[in-house]
Design a protein around this motif. Structure first.
Motif, mmCIF file in Angstrom:
data_model
loop_
_atom_site.group_PDB
_atom_site.id
_atom_site.type_symbol
_atom_site.label_atom_id
_atom_site.label_comp_id
_atom_site.label_asym_id
_atom_site.label_seq_id
_atom_site.Cartn_x
_atom_site.Cartn_y
_atom_site.Cartn_z
ATOM 1 N N UNK A 98 0.821 -1.212 0.000
ATOM 2 C CA UNK A 98 0.000 0.000 0.000
ATOM 3 C C UNK A 98 0.857 1.264 0.000
ATOM 4 N N UNK A 99 1.884 1.257 -0.843
ATOM 5 C CA UNK A 99 2.758 2.422 -0.968
ATOM 6 C C UNK A 99 2.050 3.488 -1.787
ATOM 7 N N UNK A 100 2.122 4.722 -1.337
ATOM 8 C CA UNK A 100 1.433 5.804 -2.041
ATOM 9 C C UNK A 100 2.381 6.777 -2.727
ATOM 10 N N UNK A 101 3.655 6.792 -2.281
ATOM 11 C CA UNK A 101 4.570 7.854 -2.703
ATOM 12 C C UNK A 101 5.958 7.305 -3.012
ATOM 13 N N UNK A 102 6.569 7.833 -4.059
ATOM 14 C CA UNK A 102 7.959 7.566 -4.372
ATOM 15 C C UNK A 102 8.752 8.829 -4.049
ATOM 16 N N UNK A 103 9.733 8.714 -3.166
ATOM 17 C CA UNK A 103 10.480 9.887 -2.716
ATOM 18 C C UNK A 103 11.767 10.072 -3.508
ATOM 19 N N UNK A 104 12.061 11.328 -3.813
ATOM 20 C CA UNK A 104 13.373 11.696 -4.338
ATOM 21 C C UNK A 104 13.977 12.724 -3.394
ATOM 22 N N UNK A 105 15.205 13.177 -3.683
ATOM 23 C CA UNK A 105 15.899 14.077 -2.776
ATOM 24 C C UNK A 105 16.282 15.370 -3.464
ATOM 25 N N UNK B 48 2.270 8.926 -6.252
ATOM 26 C CA UNK B 48 2.703 10.310 -6.139
ATOM 27 C C UNK B 48 4.224 10.356 -5.978
ATOM 28 N N UNK B 49 4.797 11.543 -6.173
ATOM 29 C CA UNK B 49 6.203 11.768 -5.843
ATOM 30 C C UNK B 49 6.287 12.790 -4.725
ATOM 31 N N UNK B 50 7.339 12.699 -3.947
ATOM 32 C CA UNK B 50 7.540 13.638 -2.856
ATOM 33 C C UNK B 50 9.021 13.734 -2.528
ATOM 34 N N UNK B 51 9.365 14.638 -1.629
ATOM 35 C CA UNK B 51 10.761 14.847 -1.237
ATOM 36 C C UNK B 51 11.015 14.271 0.144
ATOM 37 N N UNK B 52 12.045 13.453 0.239
ATOM 38 C CA UNK B 52 12.560 12.972 1.520
ATOM 39 C C UNK B 52 14.044 13.327 1.511
ATOM 40 N N UNK B 53 14.412 14.276 2.328
ATOM 41 C CA UNK B 53 15.730 14.892 2.245
ATOM 42 C C UNK B 53 16.738 14.145 3.115
ATOM 43 N N UNK B 54 17.830 13.626 2.524
ATOM 44 C CA UNK B 54 18.857 12.942 3.320
ATOM 45 C C UNK B 54 19.761 13.898 4.085
ATOM 46 N N UNK B 55 19.499 15.191 3.963
ATOM 47 C CA UNK B 55 20.183 16.208 4.764
ATOM 48 C C UNK B 55 21.700 16.164 4.615
#
Length: 335
Positions: free
Chosen positions: A273-280, A298-305
């Motif tokens: 049930x994954x809804x989002x693919x994250x990029x940085x 959907x796409x979204x941002x997950x920041x590795x900082x």
């Protein structure tokens, strides 16, 4: 003649005294041997990349001048150290780095010979995180038993010979352990200001404990425990909060995920049930968009900082981690 000789001698004495005073002034302005490369008498701290720069600034406060080897917008893994940077590193009072994250930095650190050199990897416990998802998944998650799955060939970065995952700063608990070690290093290098360093360290680790609590509570009850990201940097975060990280093949903007990995991720997305693919923020979003288009996600941002830029969703580590939490809660269906 005697008068002239006396006058010349007086002039020579005056010039000698002026030169000595000037030399003393120059040495004072340069900080002397006690203050290293800082021109204003502050402790000169060189950090290899942003997470360590943030710690030095937060803990050092007004007592330190902090420089970083990795400029804004530069992918830390790919950093090439210039001879000028290597030379400047040797002038630091304190040198902070994370071995096996940036091979070029590791080599330059060995050459710099700074007495107060701190390897963040020695301030906490690093772990290995699986780089292959395999055929079977155990999705029975208790607290802190998440999995990190990348492509079979790894996550696209050379993490040295140890095989340990260096992205430890994305776990607030382990990051607080590193903060304690950095604080101790600053106290040793500058004992006159040790009390302030201790106070600032306690304040920062308190904020990190609060951040850890927010993550635990925010991700406790979710519809899914699996998230997909282009960069396999979130293994520590996933393990800490009972999540599964699935990474797309390769983080190089020019690389493409293999058809087999793409098919596997499509299956995982449907089952979990994954809804989002994250990029940085510091890498291309192309592979994330390819997978999202094929799966309707959907796409979204997950920041590795690994750095702060104008595209970052926050001005510092704490703000970006808050933004990451909000993104995960939305993607995982937090209740």
């Amino acid at each position: 003649m005697n008068i002239c000789r006396g006058r010349n001698r007086s002039i020579r004495i005056a010039l000698t005294a002026s030169a000595a005073a000037l030399s003393l002034g120059v040495l004072s302005a340069c900080g002397g041997s006690d203050s290293g490369g800082s021109g204003d008498g502050k402790l000169a701290v060189t950090a290899s990349f942003y997470p360590l720069e943030f710690l030095a600034e937060q803990i050092g406060g007004d007592h330190v001048d902090v420089t970083t080897l990795t400029g804004p917008g530069v992918e830390p893994h790919d950093l090439d150290i210039t001879p000028r940077q290597t030379g400047a590193m040797s002038e630091a009072d304190v040198l902070l780095y994370l071995r096996d994250l940036q091979p070029g930095v590791d080599k330059a650190v060995d050459q710099a010979g700074v007495q107060n050199t701190v390897d963040a990897a020695e301030l906490t416990t690093l772990e290995t995180h699986s780089s292959s998802s395999g055929d079977g998944h155990d999705h029975d998650h208790g607290e802190g038993d998440g999995h990190d799955h990348g492509e079979e060939e790894g996550d696209g970065h050379d993490h040295g010979d140890s095989g340990l995952d260096p992205h430890v700063w994305l776990d607030p608990v382990k990051y607080a352990e590193i903060a304690d070690g950095v604080g101790a290093a600053l106290q040793k290098a500058d004992p006159d200001n040790a009390a302030d360093y201790r106070k600032n360290t306690e304040a920062l680790t308190g904020k990190l404990k609060g951040l850890d609590k927010e993550y635990r509570e925010g991700l406790k009850n979710t519809d899914s425990k699996t998230f997909i990201t282009t960069h396999a940097a979130f293994g520590y975060l996933a393990e800490r909060y009972g999540l599964d990280q699935e990474s797309i093949a390769g983080v190089d903007p020019e690389s493409e995920p293999s058809p087999a990995r793409m098919k596997e991720l499509q299956k995982i997305a449907a089952e979990e049930h994954v809804s989002t693919v994250f990029f940085e923020t510091l890498a291309s979003d192309r592979t994330a968009k390819v997978l999202a288009e094929d799966t309707g996600l959907r796409t979204g941002v997950l920041d590795p900082l690994e750095g702060i830029t104008e595209k970052s969703k926050g001005d510092d580590y704490l703000e970006v981690m808050e933004s990451n939490l909000a993104a995960l809660k939305k993607a995982l269906g937090a209740k």
